[in-house]
Scaffold this active site. Structure first.
Site, PDB file in Angstrom:
ATOM      1  N   ASP A   7       0.826  -1.209   0.000  1.00 48.70           N
ATOM      2  CA  ASP A   7       0.000   0.000   0.000  1.00 48.70           C
ATOM      3  C   ASP A   7       0.859   1.258   0.000  1.00 48.70           C
ATOM      4  O   ASP A   7       0.385   2.338   0.381  1.00 48.70           O
ATOM      5  CB  ASP A   7      -0.932   0.017   1.222  1.00 48.70           C
ATOM      6  CG  ASP A   7      -2.221  -0.756   0.972  1.00 48.70           C
ATOM      7  OD1 ASP A   7      -2.406  -1.235  -0.165  1.00 48.70           O
ATOM      8  OD2 ASP A   7      -3.027  -0.888   1.907  1.00 48.70           O
ATOM      9  N   ASP A  24      -7.084  -7.593  13.696  1.00 49.47           N
ATOM     10  CA  ASP A  24      -6.623  -8.905  14.134  1.00 49.47           C
ATOM     11  C   ASP A  24      -7.428  -9.409  15.329  1.00 49.47           C
ATOM     12  O   ASP A  24      -7.879 -10.548  15.363  1.00 49.47           O
ATOM     13  CB  ASP A  24      -5.135  -8.855  14.461  1.00 49.47           C
ATOM     14  CG  ASP A  24      -4.756  -7.605  15.260  1.00 49.47           C
ATOM     15  OD1 ASP A  24      -5.662  -6.908  15.755  1.00 49.47           O
ATOM     16  OD2 ASP A  24      -3.551  -7.329  15.390  1.00 49.47           O
TER      17      ASP A  24
END
Length: 490
Positions: A120, A273
């Site tokens: 990214d 996460d």
């Protein structure tokens, strides 16, 4: 002058009916939170001692026989499951080669390993460098793909989600995630995949982080003390007691079917996460923590990077607790004990109470009582309990026991930032979804360490020359390796 004279009178009028009762209430609340934190720490200490004495190691609780071609020679490499390895990146100039090289060096059949570099980056030069590194490994026979997106929507969760949309991912059984500064050992997959391969009820195998720059400065030593307790005690206890703990976002292996059943990656918070781990746990999946499997990683060595990281790690869980509390309470697939563990131990005490009580009680209320002697704080609340908690926290890193005093000061300073971030997450204020990528130094850190070592060697040579009063040839210290950067053009 009149205003100055009136201040003591105003204070005396407000003190007894307002200040004293409010301060007594605050002391009572903080003492209650301190007791909750103390009991939780004591509980984990008892459990971890029991785990060590009884030998409740993962390999004794789960089948983990090695996977090898000798079991069925006709299958050959087909005896190994197909594994997807994802490396999310964002402007990782200093560490991209380390992580890609370590992942491509994993000992696993090349036709059963798929590597995704999810870049990214916004810097065109860095993107080109990462792409060429991927091409270099592809020419060596590694099944590696370089992927970019048009925008950074969803940040890390968005990148991981985009990587899962490719058709070839359907052939993969397991998924491994390594952040850009993580360097797994070649046998990482051979030590983790068997737990998933032989135990269909397990969704996640989490490895421990090993910090390569823990000795870089005093701040990294303080971080090591806190994180070692998290890995050696908190996650070990949670894995042994109820087979649940928060995924650390990296150095973990997921069963892809469990990820899909849980709803995949979501970007509603900055702790994607933890979000995935809780949703998978609520589906009945089990997690395993392997403390013996360690992956090299890097600690933030600048206060700015550490502060942004702590904001994300404190704000994200509080915000996730706000969004998932009802879902956890109403879930019917897990036991009441597991719900209690997730709500009370995992969220309330560790992610909320621990931050708030450290700042409000030790940094505000105790100093304030000096000016209000009518408010009494019992010695067990301001001396005994915090002392025991501090000592229990130090068991994770015995080599830093002599630094406890500095660790206490460091934690009290950081408690302000953590408490603010926790309240922002609970209230879902403006910075609740702020994501700042933690700066990694990588090769720059190595050069700094090499320069320090060279300086020490030079000093010792100068001292030897001075003490022996002999003329010796001066040998220049070897220069540390340096990355050669070329201005690539598309």
């Amino acid at each position: 002058m009149d205003a100055a004279v009136g201040l003591p009178d105003a204070w005396s009028q407000v003190r007894a009916p307002v200040i004293v009762p409010l301060l007594k209430l605050a002391v009572a609340v903080c003492l209650l939170m301190s007791v909750l934190l103390f009991l939780e720490r004591l509980y984990m200490a008892v459990v971890i001692v029991g785990v060590k004495l009884l030998g409740r190691r993962p390999e004794r609780r789960y089948k983990c026989d090695p996977i090898c071609e000798d079991d069925d020679p006709e299958l050959g490499s087909a005896a190994f499951p197909v594994v997807l390895v994802q490396i999310p990146m964002f402007n990782e100039r200093e560490v991209y080669q380390l992580s890609i090289g370590a992942v491509c060096g994993l000992s696993w059949p090349s036709d059963r390993l798929v590597v995704q570099v999810l870049d990214d980056s916004t810097d065109p030069l860095i993107k080109e460098m990462v792409r060429m590194e991927c091409e270099r490994w592809a020419h060596k026979g590694i099944n590696i793909t370089y992927q970019i997106r048009e925008d950074r929507k969803g940040y890390k969760a968005g990148a991981l989600k985009a990587g899962m949309k490719h058709g070839y991912v359907r052939e993969c059984e397991y998924m491994v995630i390594f952040d850009a500064d993580f360097q797994p050992d070649p046998d990482f997959l051979h030590r983790t995949i068997p737990y998933l391969h032989h135990n269909p009820e397990i969704a996640l195998v989490q490895a421990r982080w090993r910090f390569v720059n823990a000795d870089e400065c005093l701040m990294t030593r303080m971080q090591e003390m806190s994180l070692d307790y998290h890995f050696k005690v908190e996650q070990e206890v949670s894995s042994s007691v109820c087979a649940f703990f928060g995924f650390n976002g990296t150095a973990g292996v997921w069963r892809i079917s469990a990820v899909n059943e849980a709803g995949g990656w979501k970007d509603r918070t900055t702790v994607e996460d933890m979000d995935l781990a809780i949703r998978a746990s609520l589906k009945g999946w089990k997690f395993v923590y392997l403390g013996d499997v360690q992956v090299k990683s890097e600690l933030p060595s600048t206060f700015k990077a550490f502060r942004f990281q702590q904001h994300r790690w404190s704000c994200g869980p509080a915000n996730l607790f706000r969004k998932m509390l009802v879902e956890i309470v109403t879930n019917k697939k897990v036991t009441i004990w597991k719900k209690f563990h997730v709500i009370y131990n995992f969220f309330l005490v560790r992610k909320i109470v621990a931050h708030i009580v450290t700042f409000t009680f030790y940094c505000i209320i105790i100093p304030t009582t000096i000016f209000v002697p009518e408010v009494h704080i019992p010695k067990w609340g301001c001396v005994y309990i915090p002392t025991i908690i501090t000592l229990l926290n130090s068991v994770g890193t015995p080599r830093s026991f002599h630094l406890l005093f500095f660790w206490i000061l460091f934690e009290n300073v950081m408690s302000l930032h953590r408490t603010k971030a926790t309240l922002i997450g609970l209230l879902e204020a403006g910075r609740a979804n702020e994501w700042v990528v933690t700066e990694k130094l990588g090769s720059a850190m190595k050069m700094k360490s090499a320069n320090k070592a060279s300086a020490r060697k030079s000093f010792m040579r100068m001292w030897e020359r001075y003490s022996t009063n002999k003329t010796t040839a001066h040998i220049l210290p070897p220069f540390p390796p340096r990355l050669s950067v070329t201005n690539f053009q598309r």
